[in-house]
Enzyme design. Structure first.
Site, PDB file in Angstrom:
ATOM      1  N   LYS A   9       0.852  -1.183   0.000  1.00  0.00           N
ATOM      2  CA  LYS A   9       0.000   0.000   0.000  1.00  0.00           C
ATOM      3  C   LYS A   9       0.888   1.233   0.000  1.00  0.00           C
ATOM      4  O   LYS A   9       1.952   1.245   0.635  1.00  0.00           O
ATOM      5  CB  LYS A   9      -0.886   0.000   1.245  1.00  0.00           C
ATOM      6  CG  LYS A   9      -1.728   1.246   1.421  1.00  0.00           C
ATOM      7  CD  LYS A   9      -2.506   1.210   2.735  1.00  0.00           C
ATOM      8  CE  LYS A   9      -3.295   2.481   2.948  1.00  0.00           C
ATOM      9  NZ  LYS A   9      -4.026   2.473   4.228  1.00  0.00           N
ATOM     10  N   LYS A 188       4.788   8.158   1.389  1.00  0.00           N
ATOM     11  CA  LYS A 188       4.940   7.589   0.056  1.00  0.00           C
ATOM     12  C   LYS A 188       6.348   7.057  -0.167  1.00  0.00           C
ATOM     13  O   LYS A 188       7.318   7.575   0.410  1.00  0.00           O
ATOM     14  CB  LYS A 188       4.606   8.662  -0.984  1.00  0.00           C
ATOM     15  CG  LYS A 188       4.515   8.158  -2.407  1.00  0.00           C
ATOM     16  CD  LYS A 188       4.095   9.282  -3.350  1.00  0.00           C
ATOM     17  CE  LYS A 188       4.005   8.771  -4.787  1.00  0.00           C
ATOM     18  NZ  LYS A 188       3.584   9.847  -5.728  1.00  0.00           N
ATOM     19  N   SER A 189       6.471   6.027  -0.994  1.00  0.00           N
ATOM     20  CA  SER A 189       7.755   5.426  -1.388  1.00  0.00           C
ATOM     21  C   SER A 189       8.508   4.822  -0.214  1.00  0.00           C
ATOM     22  O   SER A 189       9.732   4.677  -0.258  1.00  0.00           O
ATOM     23  CB  SER A 189       8.652   6.464  -2.101  1.00  0.00           C
ATOM     24  OG  SER A 189       7.998   6.992  -3.233  1.00  0.00           O
ATOM     25  N   ARG A 190       7.773   4.475   0.843  1.00  0.00           N
ATOM     26  CA  ARG A 190       8.362   3.877   2.048  1.00  0.00           C
ATOM     27  C   ARG A 190       9.346   4.813   2.753  1.00  0.00           C
ATOM     28  O   ARG A 190      10.131   4.381   3.583  1.00  0.00           O
ATOM     29  CB  ARG A 190       9.054   2.553   1.715  1.00  0.00           C
ATOM     30  CG  ARG A 190       8.098   1.442   1.256  1.00  0.00           C
ATOM     31  CD  ARG A 190       7.081   1.136   2.341  1.00  0.00           C
ATOM     32  NE  ARG A 190       6.231  -0.008   2.022  1.00  0.00           N
ATOM     33  CZ  ARG A 190       5.024   0.074   1.479  1.00  0.00           C
ATOM     34  NH1 ARG A 190       4.529   1.271   1.158  1.00  0.00           N
ATOM     35  NH2 ARG A 190       4.296  -0.991   1.245  1.00  0.00           N
ATOM     36  N   LEU A 191       9.294   6.102   2.457  1.00  0.00           N
ATOM     37  CA  LEU A 191      10.124   7.083   3.152  1.00  0.00           C
ATOM     38  C   LEU A 191       9.320   7.646   4.317  1.00  0.00           C
ATOM     39  O   LEU A 191       8.979   8.831   4.375  1.00  0.00           O
ATOM     40  CB  LEU A 191      10.566   8.184   2.181  1.00  0.00           C
ATOM     41  CG  LEU A 191      11.415   7.696   1.004  1.00  0.00           C
ATOM     42  CD1 LEU A 191      11.775   8.853   0.088  1.00  0.00           C
ATOM     43  CD2 LEU A 191      12.680   7.001   1.499  1.00  0.00           C
TER      44      LEU A 191
END
Length: 211
Positions: A9, A188-191
């Site tokens: 997700k 977002k973007s696992r950051l």
């Protein structure tokens, strides 16, 4: 297995910056907890409690927060349950809240102590009658033959105490005294945003952790 591996997700609901967060983690937690309640997430008061037994094996379970302030986080349980015995033997514990809909996690680590008898008495008295009887009837974490043990116990103590069961001596509250907090906001973007608060010389030091 490949279908599970593909589950993912993108977290994009909010952000957590040093400027927007409170310098005191208790106040930051109060803000997020209020937002979880107002957002009507399912059981915002549910938290995972992690303990470690004498065999050094960790165990977790869900408990419900029943209060918090500058001293710490409070919940109530049977002191003779597995978690109660483990906390008596090793008072180091960790808590975690996961508010999925808000893409947020709060983690708290510290030492645990029993709350005062007066606090336990007051909370016990506020519980529904069935729950007060249940605290007497259930030998929590012990192996029982079947559900009849619980039903019979509940009937026994209901007849004994009628409408005024006293608080069982083996039942009461614990308070975790935080030494470390972490507030995690999915990004977002696992950051992801991760702000950690560490207690150092009586003051809270706020730090950003890499995701």
């Amino acid at each position: 297995m490949s279908d599970i591996a593909a589950l993912r997700k993108s977290y994009e609901r909010a952000e957590l910056s040093e400027e927007a967060s409170h310098a005191d983690p208790t106040h930051q937690f109060a803000k997020w907890f209020d937002e979880a309640r107002q957002s009507e997430v399912p059981e915002p008061n549910a938290m995972t409690l992690a303990t470690v037994g004498g065999d050094l094996r960790p165990s977790t379970r869900i408990v419900l927060i029943k209060g918090f302030d500058e001293r710490g986080i409070v919940w109530y349980t049977n002191y003779e349950s597995r978690k109660g015995r483990e906390l008596t033997g090793n008072p180091c514990a960790a808590l975690q809240f996961h508010w999925v809909e808000l893409e947020r996690v709060v983690r708290i680590e510290g030492l645990v102590e029993k709350v005062s008898d007066a606090e336990s008495d007051a909370y016990y008295a506020s519980r529904p009658l069935d729950s007060r009887i249940g605290a007497w009837a259930s030998p929590q974490s012990q192996v029982i033959d079947d559900r009849t043990v619980l039903v019979t116990g509940a009937a026994k103590y209901a007849a004994k105490f009628l409408l005024n069961p006293p608080r069982p001596p083996h039942w009461g509250g614990f308070r975790l005294l935080p030494e470390r907090w972490e507030f995690w906001q999915g990004r977002k973007s696992r950051l992801h945003d991760r702000l950690q608060y560490r207690l150092e010389d009586g003051e809270w030091l706020r730090e950003r952790l890499a995701p």
